[in-house]
Design a protein around this motif. Structure first.
Motif, PDB file in Angstrom:
ATOM      1  N   GLY A   1      -1.098 -68.045 -76.818  1.00 15.64           N
ATOM      2  CA  GLY A   1      -1.733 -66.730 -76.823  1.00 15.64           C
ATOM      3  C   GLY A   1      -1.836 -66.089 -75.451  1.00 15.64           C
ATOM      4  O   GLY A   1      -1.715 -64.868 -75.308  1.00 15.64           O
ATOM      5  N   LYS A   2      -2.067 -66.902 -74.434  1.00 12.40           N
ATOM      6  CA  LYS A   2      -2.239 -66.353 -73.091  1.00 12.40           C
ATOM      7  C   LYS A   2      -1.447 -67.183 -72.092  1.00 12.40           C
ATOM      8  O   LYS A   2      -1.428 -68.410 -72.172  1.00 12.40           O
ATOM      9  CB  LYS A   2      -3.714 -66.380 -72.681  1.00 12.40           C
ATOM     10  N   VAL A   3      -0.860 -66.471 -71.137  1.00  7.89           N
ATOM     11  CA  VAL A   3      -0.013 -67.122 -70.135  1.00  7.89           C
ATOM     12  C   VAL A   3      -0.450 -66.671 -68.743  1.00  7.89           C
ATOM     13  O   VAL A   3      -0.458 -65.473 -68.447  1.00  7.89           O
ATOM     14  CB  VAL A   3       1.475 -66.763 -70.356  1.00  7.89           C
ATOM     15  N   LEU A   4      -0.808 -67.643 -67.916  1.00  9.79           N
ATOM     16  CA  LEU A   4      -1.186 -67.321 -66.532  1.00  9.79           C
ATOM     17  C   LEU A   4       0.058 -67.133 -65.676  1.00  9.79           C
ATOM     18  O   LEU A   4       0.931 -68.016 -65.631  1.00  9.79           O
ATOM     19  CB  LEU A   4      -2.021 -68.464 -65.941  1.00  9.79           C
ATOM     20  N   VAL A   5       0.136 -65.995 -65.007  1.00  6.83           N
ATOM     21  CA  VAL A   5       1.233 -65.744 -64.061  1.00  6.83           C
ATOM     22  C   VAL A   5       0.636 -65.248 -62.752  1.00  6.83           C
ATOM     23  O   VAL A   5      -0.519 -64.821 -62.702  1.00  6.83           O
ATOM     24  CB  VAL A   5       2.228 -64.690 -64.618  1.00  6.83           C
ATOM     25  N   GLN A   6       1.434 -65.321 -61.680  1.00  7.36           N
ATOM     26  CA  GLN A   6       0.919 -64.836 -60.395  1.00  7.36           C
ATOM     27  C   GLN A   6       0.986 -63.321 -60.315  1.00  7.36           C
ATOM     28  O   GLN A   6       0.154 -62.682 -59.671  1.00  7.36           O
ATOM     29  CB  GLN A   6       1.745 -65.459 -59.251  1.00  7.36           C
ATOM     30  N   ASP A   7       1.987 -62.751 -60.962  1.00  4.02           N
ATOM     31  CA  ASP A   7       2.198 -61.300 -60.846  1.00  4.02           C
ATOM     32  C   ASP A   7       2.689 -60.763 -62.188  1.00  4.02           C
ATOM     33  O   ASP A   7       3.831 -60.992 -62.582  1.00  4.02           O
ATOM     34  CB  ASP A   7       3.239 -61.033 -59.734  1.00  4.02           C
TER      35      ASP A   7
ATOM     36  N   ARG B   1      12.786 -63.878 -66.947  1.00  7.32           N
ATOM     37  CA  ARG B   1      13.970 -64.256 -67.709  1.00  7.32           C
ATOM     38  C   ARG B   1      13.677 -64.305 -69.198  1.00  7.32           C
ATOM     39  O   ARG B   1      14.564 -64.182 -70.029  1.00  7.32           O
ATOM     40  CB  ARG B   1      14.443 -65.656 -67.272  1.00  7.32           C
ATOM     41  N   TYR B   2      12.420 -64.591 -69.531  1.00  5.94           N
ATOM     42  CA  TYR B   2      12.045 -64.736 -70.940  1.00  5.94           C
ATOM     43  C   TYR B   2      10.973 -63.697 -71.239  1.00  5.94           C
ATOM     44  O   TYR B   2       9.952 -63.633 -70.543  1.00  5.94           O
ATOM     45  CB  TYR B   2      11.500 -66.146 -71.180  1.00  5.94           C
ATOM     46  N   ALA B   3      11.218 -62.882 -72.263  1.00  7.49           N
ATOM     47  CA  ALA B   3      10.326 -61.750 -72.542  1.00  7.49           C
ATOM     48  C   ALA B   3       9.021 -62.215 -73.182  1.00  7.49           C
ATOM     49  O   ALA B   3       9.038 -62.890 -74.210  1.00  7.49           O
ATOM     50  CB  ALA B   3      11.028 -60.764 -73.464  1.00  7.49           C
ATOM     51  N   VAL B   4       7.918 -61.894 -72.534  1.00  7.28           N
ATOM     52  CA  VAL B   4       6.586 -62.151 -73.097  1.00  7.28           C
ATOM     53  C   VAL B   4       5.829 -60.830 -73.045  1.00  7.28           C
ATOM     54  O   VAL B   4       5.800 -60.175 -72.001  1.00  7.28           O
ATOM     55  CB  VAL B   4       5.829 -63.198 -72.265  1.00  7.28           C
ATOM     56  N   GLY B   5       5.280 -60.403 -74.155  1.00  6.48           N
ATOM     57  CA  GLY B   5       4.529 -59.154 -74.181  1.00  6.48           C
ATOM     58  C   GLY B   5       3.457 -59.127 -73.089  1.00  6.48           C
ATOM     59  O   GLY B   5       2.785 -60.143 -72.855  1.00  6.48           O
ATOM     60  N   ALA B   6       3.312 -57.972 -72.431  1.00  3.40           N
ATOM     61  CA  ALA B   6       2.372 -57.853 -71.310  1.00  3.40           C
ATOM     62  C   ALA B   6       0.953 -58.236 -71.710  1.00  3.40           C
ATOM     63  O   ALA B   6       0.180 -58.757 -70.894  1.00  3.40           O
ATOM     64  CB  ALA B   6       2.395 -56.423 -70.766  1.00  3.40           C
ATOM     65  N   GLU B   7       0.608 -58.015 -72.975  1.00  6.35           N
ATOM     66  CA  GLU B   7      -0.769 -58.295 -73.425  1.00  6.35           C
ATOM     67  C   GLU B   7      -1.070 -59.789 -73.412  1.00  6.35           C
ATOM     68  O   GLU B   7      -2.241 -60.185 -73.412  1.00  6.35           O
ATOM     69  CB  GLU B   7      -1.009 -57.698 -74.822  1.00  6.35           C
ATOM     70  N   ARG B   8      -0.035 -60.635 -73.372  1.00  2.00           N
ATOM     71  CA  ARG B   8      -0.270 -62.086 -73.336  1.00  2.00           C
ATOM     72  C   ARG B   8      -0.383 -62.605 -71.904  1.00  2.00           C
ATOM     73  O   ARG B   8      -0.823 -63.743 -71.707  1.00  2.00           O
ATOM     74  CB  ARG B   8       0.845 -62.838 -74.068  1.00  2.00           C
ATOM     75  N   LEU B   9       0.049 -61.823 -70.936  1.00  2.00           N
ATOM     76  CA  LEU B   9       0.027 -62.284 -69.540  1.00  2.00           C
ATOM     77  C   LEU B   9      -1.325 -62.019 -68.891  1.00  2.00           C
ATOM     78  O   LEU B   9      -1.970 -61.015 -69.164  1.00  2.00           O
ATOM     79  CB  LEU B   9       1.110 -61.584 -68.738  1.00  2.00           C
ATOM     80  N   THR B  10      -1.735 -62.955 -68.043  1.00  2.00           N
ATOM     81  CA  THR B  10      -2.948 -62.727 -67.256  1.00  2.00           C
ATOM     82  C   THR B  10      -2.747 -63.292 -65.860  1.00  2.00           C
ATOM     83  O   THR B  10      -1.986 -64.250 -65.682  1.00  2.00           O
ATOM     84  CB  THR B  10      -4.191 -63.366 -67.914  1.00  2.00           C
ATOM     85  N   GLU B  11      -3.419 -62.687 -64.893  1.00  2.00           N
ATOM     86  CA  GLU B  11      -3.381 -63.224 -63.526  1.00  2.00           C
ATOM     87  C   GLU B  11      -4.666 -63.998 -63.232  1.00  2.00           C
ATOM     88  O   GLU B  11      -4.850 -64.497 -62.128  1.00  2.00           O
ATOM     89  CB  GLU B  11      -3.201 -62.069 -62.520  1.00  2.00           C
ATOM     90  N   ASP B  12      -5.517 -64.119 -64.241  1.00  2.00           N
ATOM     91  CA  ASP B  12      -6.821 -64.768 -64.050  1.00  2.00           C
ATOM     92  C   ASP B  12      -6.904 -66.017 -64.937  1.00  2.00           C
ATOM     93  O   ASP B  12      -7.067 -65.916 -66.161  1.00  2.00           O
ATOM     94  CB  ASP B  12      -7.933 -63.776 -64.410  1.00  2.00           C
ATOM     95  N   ALA B  13      -6.801 -67.199 -64.312  1.00  2.00           N
ATOM     96  CA  ALA B  13      -6.810 -68.448 -65.081  1.00  2.00           C
ATOM     97  C   ALA B  13      -8.072 -68.606 -65.918  1.00  2.00           C
ATOM     98  O   ALA B  13      -8.045 -69.230 -66.988  1.00  2.00           O
ATOM     99  CB  ALA B  13      -6.672 -69.638 -64.130  1.00  2.00           C
ATOM    100  N   TRP B  14      -9.177 -68.058 -65.439  1.00  5.62           N
ATOM    101  CA  TRP B  14     -10.449 -68.258 -66.155  1.00  5.62           C
ATOM    102  C   TRP B  14     -10.447 -67.547 -67.501  1.00  5.62           C
ATOM    103  O   TRP B  14     -11.180 -67.932 -68.401  1.00  5.62           O
ATOM    104  CB  TRP B  14     -11.632 -67.828 -65.276  1.00  5.62           C
ATOM    105  N   GLU B  15      -9.591 -66.551 -67.639  1.00  8.52           N
ATOM    106  CA  GLU B  15      -9.441 -65.914 -68.956  1.00  8.52           C
ATOM    107  C   GLU B  15      -8.916 -66.911 -69.980  1.00  8.52           C
ATOM    108  O   GLU B  15      -9.138 -66.757 -71.175  1.00  8.52           O
ATOM    109  CB  GLU B  15      -8.458 -64.739 -68.879  1.00  8.52           C
ATOM    110  N   ILE B  16      -8.172 -67.892 -69.490  1.00  9.35           N
ATOM    111  CA  ILE B  16      -7.678 -68.946 -70.393  1.00  9.35           C
ATOM    112  C   ILE B  16      -8.701 -70.076 -70.498  1.00  9.35           C
ATOM    113  O   ILE B  16      -9.101 -70.482 -71.587  1.00  9.35           O
ATOM    114  CB  ILE B  16      -6.320 -69.480 -69.885  1.00  9.35           C
ATOM    115  N   VAL B  17      -9.158 -70.543 -69.330  1.00  9.46           N
ATOM    116  CA  VAL B  17     -10.057 -71.706 -69.306  1.00  9.46           C
ATOM    117  C   VAL B  17     -11.350 -71.425 -70.077  1.00  9.46           C
ATOM    118  O   VAL B  17     -11.889 -72.304 -70.752  1.00  9.46           O
ATOM    119  CB  VAL B  17     -10.354 -72.089 -67.836  1.00  9.46           C
ATOM    120  N   ASN B  18     -11.830 -70.186 -69.981  1.00  8.86           N
ATOM    121  CA  ASN B  18     -13.112 -69.859 -70.621  1.00  8.86           C
ATOM    122  C   ASN B  18     -12.972 -69.223 -71.998  1.00  8.86           C
ATOM    123  O   ASN B  18     -13.982 -68.851 -72.600  1.00  8.86           O
ATOM    124  CB  ASN B  18     -13.917 -68.910 -69.715  1.00  8.86           C
TER     125      ASN B  18
END
Lengths: 428, 428
Positions: B40-46, B52-69
């Motif tokens: 559901g959520k993928v942490l990226v730096q930017d 190379r692999y398309a992931v909808g922008a809504e699944r990307l986050t730059e904040d790990a705590w959005e995943i951890v919490n």
């Protein structure tokens, strides 16, 4: 720290190894599972027989039902082999809610589905790591290690006897008959070697591996089998000169949901990791769409290696007992079985022919390949003084089995061909 | 059929592979575990970076705590690498009751005990198959496949970069510097290759394998490390002429409860299965008292092979979730760690010396070996025109490291020895 009580059906080679490991490594096993593991009763054919490993007479029985019906026994380890009475004992033990560890490839290849269905019904574990490739944990690897992947090819050297014979033939230039005799004297081959040398033992193991790798229910009858009794030292020498070793390979393939499984002597390119697996060792090469090439190597038989796998399964049963999760399905055969036709099975082939030594022979032969749509990678023609005619060795590019069968049928009626000396699948 | 919700920390090479497998093989995974698996959520730096692999922008986050919490996330897959912040994220996710799959060898080698203790406390799974040897399921094999055995030796080619370099040097007679440069251009070596070529990466993996194989808690500091930067093409040629290939081997040994672990360039006899493991492939050789010799071979790195192991762990977590048995201890380090002293570590050695070319030199040198109680298997002395003196290549019988150190110390003050060109451990 309640003791786990185990009944052992059979005290031959593997059964003796199981006793040795459970008793010699008891401290380590206890630390891993948190309980003593005790083999309380052992089924033997003759209680009075002298044994290599000392077991108190009070633990031996000649009556399997004393084990199967004993309510104090949690796990039955079946290492007697053969279909009956092993199958009846296992089904009865499952009915009593006992978990099963078996090394019985014949039984699992022929009646695995029935046994696993009964186990699911009774919430019991049935583990059978030792049934394929002795000490190599290949069943775990396919079920768990590669649960994430789509396996497309499994190639196995899964019979130590035939690998010993082929290795010796290759190393010493000896004949099949001579090496077989030596293997029998050394105890590496049985007095009736049919099951090993004709590929039946390997076929059972490949039915199990193909079932697990491809998530379907392969039966023994689905496996095309050819043994090694026709492999000549000449074939091995010709193979070597072209960079191949002959190995009895089980090959299971799956493409687009279509499966083929066969066991046959195969020319394996020397650079392939399977080519250097020598002697009684086994190896299983697994190709997955994601993981790519992998290979698992180790002893395929023998008292202690096979017992290692049996006792690892026993540890797994006990860990499940502690968690109360026995009977979970390790493996779901969710794919419909669709077998490839001869048109869909493709490989390279090695063909050796004895032909008349006159003009136009090669043209006639290559014309047959062309008409059957089989293209050639290499052709070597040379006089063969021993038989006063000529010999042609051909390696094809990938061709369907159906095309190759058409080539061979056409060769039967081609007057310039004296004998089709040999035909091998080529891999690597 | 409740969806299993996964958060992915990192979308580099391995993270991209995890997304590919989970999404491309979704149907197969569902059939195995009985639930959809959704990342559901993928942490990226930017978030704005092209991928190379398309992931909808809504699944990307730059904040790990959005995943951890995120309370809806069941499993966190950590493939960002490095110690911090990965360690903090994992510990926090465990605190929230999330299960962890990680490919992080640095973290598991240095802080594995702390992470596994926290996991046990929170009844969570922590699986890390991908941390060692990429696509080879060696951790499962040690923990489950060989649970019944006493492992006495683990030898691994567990770093693909150095194996690529040594294979190329061997095949092409090229120098270390030239092949390293080529490997960097091909992306097989990093611009700062220190961690690979100095053996640190392999040491981390060997600490993990030794811990699992010997049921103890080995730390990185327990591993003696020597890299390949001093391996010369001359050494490789001398090795070949004596029947050896030089490999960077991790070697972990356990005898009578005493352990040693080291990583060093090693002369491996060509007949040993590890000698023919070429290029970026990895292989782990395991010797058990009962099973004997086994070897596990496959791709040690790369997007899809490593992701295969990550997703297999994810499948295992989900199967445990379904059974409600997460957090069970897969592995119990029940043995006290006792490290061998230099007197207890024994192996054969290869020694190459540049010496004066005059009478009595060999006598003086062999006298040193004799005084230090090291017996010799082979000695070759020959003139070396390039340097206008003589060269001696010696292979010893098994000798303790302490004895070899005494030999080398004595050589330092032996006037007839100009240079100790190289010293290698010998295996196989």
């Amino acid at each position: 720290m309640e003791t786990i009580n185990v009944g052992l059906l059979g005290m031959g080679t593997v059964g003796t190894g199981v006793l040795r490991i459970v008793e010699a490594f008891q401290d380590d096993l206890q630390k891993q599972v948190g309980s003593p593991i005790h083999i309380g009763k052992v089924l033997v054919q003759d209680k009075s027989k002298a044994r290599r490993y000392a077991v108190g007479a009070e633990r031996l029985t000649e009556d399997a039902w004393e084990i199967v019906n004993d309510p104090s026994i949690d796990v039955v380890v079946e290492v007697m082999g053969g279909i009956e009475p092993a199958k009846s004992y296992i089904l009865a033990a499952l009915d009593q809610g006992k978990h099963i560890v078996t090394a019985n490839k014949d039984l699992m290849a022929l009646h695995g589905s029935e046994i696993l269905a009964k186990a699911a019904e009774r919430s019991c574990d049935v583990f059978y790591e030792a049934s394929v490739a002795g000490g190599i944990p290949i069943i775990r690897t396919l079920i768990e290690g590669f649960s994430s992947d789509r396996i497309t090819k499994i190639m196995g050297i899964v019979n130590g006897t035939t690998n010993y014979i082929l290795t010796k033939m290759s190393q010493e230039g000896a004949s099949y008959e001579d090496v077989l005799k030596e293997a029998q004297e050394l105890g590496y081959a049985e007095s009736d070697p049919t099951s090993d040398v004709e590929g039946l033992d390997a076929a059972r193991k490949m039915a199990i591996l193909g079932t697990l790798g491809f998530h379907t229910s392969l039966e023994l009858a689905d496996v095309q089998v050819k043994g090694i009794s026709q492999v000549s030292k000449e074939d091995i020498q010709y193979g070597k000169s072209l960079g191949y070793e002959i190995k009895l390979l089980g090959i299971a393939e799956s493409q687009d949901g279509m499966i083929s499984v066969g066991v046959q002597p195969t020319m394996v390119k020397k650079t392939h990791p399977l080519a250097s697996v020598g002697g009684v060792f086994n190896a299983v090469y697994v190709y997955g769409e994601a993981v790519g090439e992998t290979m698992f190597y180790g002893p395929g038989a023998g008292e202690m290696p096979t017992a290692t796998s049996v006792v690892a399964d026993l540890v797994a049963v006990v860990k499940n007992l502690k968690l109360g999760v026995n009977g979970r399905k390790m493996f779901v055969p969710y794919k419909e079985k669709k077998l490839k036709t001869a048109d869909q099975i493709a490989s390279k082939y090695f063909v050796r022919l004895h032909v008349d030594d006159k003009a136009g022979v090669l043209a006639k032969i290559t014309q047959v390949f062309a008409e059957c749509d089989v293209s050639l990678e290499s052709v070597v023609q040379q006089p063969n003084k021993a038989i006063a005619d000529a010999e042609i060795v051909i390696v094809t590019h990938d061709a369907s089995l159906a095309s190759m069968n058409r080539v061979l049928a056409a060769f039967e009626s081609l007057d310039v061909i004296q004998t089709i000396k040999s035909v091998y699948r080529v891999e690597g």
